[in-house]
Design an enzyme around this catalytic site. Structure first.
Site, mmCIF file in Angstrom:
data_model
loop_
_atom_site.group_PDB
_atom_site.id
_atom_site.type_symbol
_atom_site.label_atom_id
_atom_site.label_comp_id
_atom_site.label_asym_id
_atom_site.label_seq_id
_atom_site.Cartn_x
_atom_site.Cartn_y
_atom_site.Cartn_z
ATOM 1 C CE LYS A 1 12.838 -3.326 -1.463
ATOM 2 N NZ LYS A 1 13.763 -4.485 -1.592
ATOM 3 C CG ASN B 1 -0.792 2.562 3.495
ATOM 4 O OD1 ASN B 1 -1.636 2.533 2.619
ATOM 5 N ND2 ASN B 1 0.414 3.067 3.325
ATOM 6 N N GLY B 2 -2.557 -0.445 6.316
ATOM 7 C CA GLY B 2 -2.577 -1.173 7.582
ATOM 8 C C GLY B 2 -3.890 -1.896 7.775
ATOM 9 C CD GLU C 1 11.942 -12.306 -3.030
ATOM 10 O OE1 GLU C 1 11.498 -11.516 -2.205
ATOM 11 O OE2 GLU C 1 13.146 -12.311 -3.374
ATOM 12 C CB CYS D 1 -0.926 0.100 1.194
ATOM 13 S SG CYS D 1 -2.098 -1.221 1.337
ATOM 14 C CE LYS E 1 16.222 -12.224 -3.612
ATOM 15 N NZ LYS E 1 16.354 -11.592 -2.369
ATOM 16 C CD GLU F 1 18.305 -13.888 -0.071
ATOM 17 O OE1 GLU F 1 17.354 -14.119 0.680
ATOM 18 O OE2 GLU F 1 18.266 -12.999 -0.946
ATOM 19 N NE ARG G 1 4.606 1.670 0.488
ATOM 20 C CZ ARG G 1 5.218 1.758 1.648
ATOM 21 N NH1 ARG G 1 6.448 2.170 1.705
ATOM 22 N NH2 ARG G 1 4.599 1.438 2.764
ATOM 23 C CG HIS H 1 19.007 -36.749 7.133
ATOM 24 N ND1 HIS H 1 19.278 -37.959 7.699
ATOM 25 C CD2 HIS H 1 20.149 -36.015 7.246
ATOM 26 C CE1 HIS H 1 20.529 -37.969 8.163
ATOM 27 N NE2 HIS H 1 21.072 -36.788 7.893
ATOM 28 C CD1 TRP I 1 0.120 -6.269 -2.193
ATOM 29 C CD2 TRP I 1 -0.576 -6.876 -0.160
ATOM 30 N NE1 TRP I 1 0.557 -7.555 -1.959
ATOM 31 C CE2 TRP I 1 0.145 -7.954 -0.730
ATOM 32 C CE3 TRP I 1 -1.111 -7.038 1.119
ATOM 33 C CZ2 TRP I 1 0.348 -9.156 -0.071
ATOM 34 C CZ3 TRP I 1 -0.916 -8.246 1.776
ATOM 35 C CH2 TRP I 1 -0.190 -9.285 1.175
HETATM 36 C C1 G6P Z 1 9.552 -8.405 2.081
HETATM 37 C C2 G6P Z 1 10.446 -8.183 0.880
HETATM 38 C C3 G6P Z 1 11.770 -8.907 1.073
HETATM 39 C C4 G6P Z 1 12.418 -8.474 2.377
HETATM 40 C C5 G6P Z 1 11.473 -8.634 3.569
HETATM 41 C C6 G6P Z 1 12.016 -7.937 4.800
HETATM 42 O O1 G6P Z 1 9.164 -9.725 2.155
HETATM 43 O O2 G6P Z 1 9.818 -8.651 -0.284
HETATM 44 O O3 G6P Z 1 12.634 -8.613 0.001
HETATM 45 O O4 G6P Z 1 13.563 -9.234 2.590
HETATM 46 O O5 G6P Z 1 10.214 -8.026 3.280
HETATM 47 O O6 G6P Z 1 12.078 -6.559 4.553
HETATM 48 P P1 G6P Z 1 13.005 -5.547 5.285
HETATM 49 O O7 G6P Z 1 12.656 -4.219 4.717
HETATM 50 O O8 G6P Z 1 12.688 -5.645 6.747
HETATM 51 O O9 G6P Z 1 14.418 -5.935 5.013
#
Ligand code: G6P
Length: 599
Positions: free
Chosen positions: A594, A107-108, A484, A2, A481, A477, A28, A500, A81
């Site tokens: 984001k 927002n929220g 996503e 949002c 990536k 990680e 965002r 396992h 969102w």
């Molecule tokens: C969302 C984003 C990720 C990010 C995570 C934590 O899920 O899509 O890319 O790692 O939030 O965000 P921050 O701003 O706390 O690093």
């Protein structure tokens, strides 16, 4: 997640300013958007119907001319969102009250909205949407029957439970009121007299001003008569706030010649590492001492930042011989029995606004723990809640998938691990050398080599990534990536865990990426790769040396203890290439945001 933005000032193209600002907040994550504005030809101080325009989908698809809106000096906008109610034009913000007197964006989550909905229905309010936001507009209007506009908003914010940022206007005058609790709101002070912006993030208004005021939780801003005032809702007192000049420029927040922010941000890693390790040594040593003196240190983060914390757990053990706990932000409250006033919490976050991490900070704060944050966004909520802040200095990161902020966070935590061992300079030298190697690595030939692999595996359904030691969290990680942006099913595992269970998933041609640093894990991760190969797996080795088990070799420099930083970069490129080949938008992946400001 949002986005809010608003403009009030001498310009008569407020609608265009707000829609363009919403475009700059697209990163965002959102699924619909809308604006409300007052046409300039009307007498602004007489009751008037506020015009509203909403759309489902991307703002980039809005190709119509701004002329259709006429002139306006007063507009608010929102990108939604969806949480309560589906993705529809009707559910998009702004929302309007029963008698069309109040218009609001939010927002929220208004957690107790159902109680108020029932109460208002009894008072003959009818609701046209399933959203919690519409209820706030009606609630304010109900108060507005007997109170001033300002008092009505003040009464409503006392009633709202949950994290929120709201921005409210009315049909009688040109007052704008914004209030926040747990969701960011920043005021931009324009260059002309009486020109103000309100937004969820600075890039929204960066082309116009770099003078900002950060609104804190339980605070409210009132823009009226070309002036701004601030009010603290918890003390019920008027307050003064400082205007801060920030040093971001608009180029750093734009794509430039790159097709996508994600690629731009990957490439920026040529410089960002050096910037992030350029920290005040006093602060770094202070943090190292705080870790030494704490009775228990927790590293807390979400998503990618969480994986960075997990890497740091290994780095502190290996470099500083120090045990540090890790928890995802959302899991931290379940550890609270162990938290006291001797605990240290280190929050790692790009945005400094992630709701789950913020909740961890709140829990720790209540228990009297010391809080340090490693954040990219200056003045963010986490930064302001912390005793010490280490700025990541990576510059604005807009692609949803974190890249440059990740490697900078890793660099800072590596430096801290060395600082805890008394060798901050040694750590810094290693990181400077790593930054140089990244600079050499990020060239078009390297990109092409990875693109070739992306073409080979673009149609696969599943892939796996394995690593050991500090490269095990990096395998997690790497999986994030790939998930996503490529939408390929990807999972990371500790090399030793494969046998396992997960090895049952390997069949002829299943791609498996092995992160193979030159360290104590080399021999074993190679033997894990060999076990996979024996079951038909296609082994992609990320390593400084080619091994016979690799079917495809992605070369990375041997940088010793910084291998997690080096090893993730080719995966970032691979994820990006796969996204492009599979016709996904790498900057705005489906269903993701984001800045995740809801729990
Ligand atoms: C969302 C984003 C990720 C990010 C995570 C934590 O899920 O899509 O890319 O790692 O939030 O965000 P921050 O701003 O706390 O690093």
């Amino acid at each position: 997640m949002c986005g809010i933005c608003a403009y009030q000032g001498p310009e008569t193209k407020a609608v265009e300013i707000v829609i363009e600002a919403l475009k700059r907040l697209e990163y965002r994550g959102y699924d619909s958007w809308g604006i409300a504005y007052k046409p300039a030809h009307l007498d602004q101080n007489k009751p008037q119907e506020i015009e509203i325009y909403k759309e489902v989908g991307k703002i980039g698809d809005f190709k119509s001319s701004y002329d259709q809106f006429g002139k306006s000096s007063f507009a608010i906008g929102h990108s939604r969102w969806a949480t309560h109610g589906g993705v529809t034009k009707r559910n998009a913000h702004p929302h309007i009250s029963e008698n069309k007197e109040i218009v609001l964006v939010h927002n929220g989550i208004f957690e107790n909205y159902l109680n108020f909905k029932k109460y208002l229905e009894k008072k003959a309010h009818t609701f046209k949407t399933e959203t919690d936001t519409e209820v706030i507009a009606h609630l304010i209007e109900e108060h507005y029957k007997t109170h001033s506009f300002e008092d009505s908003v003040k009464l409503a914010v006392k009633e709202i439970e949950g994290r929120y940022a709201i921005l409210v206007i009315n049909n009688k005058d040109n007052t704008m009121i914004a209030a926040r609790k747990g969701s960011p709101l920043i005021i931009g002070v324009g260059k002309s007299k009486g020109e103000y912006f309100i937004a969820s993030d600075i890039p929204a208004f960066l082309p116009y001003t770099n003078k900002v005021v950060y609104l804190d939780d339980n605070q409210m801003v009132i823009v009226e008569n070309q002036k701004i005032r601030f009010f603290d809702n918890s003390t019920q007192q008027a307050i003064e706030k400082r205007i801060i000049e920030i040093d971001w420029d608009i180029e750093s927040a734009e794509k430039g010649d790159f097709d996508h922010f994600m690629l731009k941000e990957i490439m920026e890693q040529k410089d960002t590492l050096s910037r992030s390790i350029n920290q005040d040594p006093i602060t770094i040593n202070k943090v190292a001492r705080a870790i030494e003196n704490a009775h228990g240190t927790y590293l807390v983060g979400c998503g990618t930042a969480g994986k960075v914390c997990m890497v740091a757990e290994y780095l502190f053990a290996k470099i500083a011989h120090k045990h540090i706990n890790f928890s995802f932000g959302s899991e931290f409250p379940y550890h609270q029995q162990f938290i006291n006033n001797k605990t240290l919490l280190i929050a790692v976050s790009q945005s400094g606004e992630t709701a789950d991490t913020l909740e961890a900070l709140e829990v720790a704060q209540k228990k009297g723990a010391k809080i340090i944050s490693i954040v990219n966004v200056e003045g963010s909520t986490m930064a302001r809640m912390s005793d010490i802040v280490i700025p990541i200095k990576a510059g604005p990161e807009k692609a949803v998938a974190s890249t440059k902020a990740t490697t900078s966070q890793l660099a800072i935590l590596t430096m801290l691990a060395y600082a805890c061992d008394g060798g901050v300079e040694k750590g810094k030298q290693l990181l400077i050398a790593t930054a140089g190697q990244i600079n050499d690595m990020l060239n078009p030939r390297y990109e092409n080599h990875i693109r070739k692999l992306a073409r080979k595996i673009r149609k696969i359904e599943s892939m796996y990534i394995i690593g050991r030691g500090a490269n095990f969290p990096m395998a997690l990680e790497a999986a994030i990536k790939l998930q996503e942006v490529s939408y390929i099913h990807a999972e990371g595992f500790a090399g030793g865990e494969l046998k396992h269970g997960p090895i049952a998933l390997i069949s002829e041609g299943t791609p498996v990426i092995a992160l193979v640093p030159n360290d104590e894990t080399t021999k074993e991760i190679i033997s894990n790769a060999t076990e996979i190969k024996a079951r038909g797996g296609y082994i992609i080795g990320v390593s400084s040396e080619n091994h016979p088990v690799f079917d495809y070799w992605i070369r990375v420099p041997d940088t010793g203890a910084t291998s997690p930083i080096i090893n993730i970069i080719p995966i970032q490129i691979l994820a990006y290439q796969l996204a492009v080949l599979r016709k996904n938008n790498p900057d705005m992946p489906r269903n993701l945001a984001k800045s995740v400001t809801v729990k």
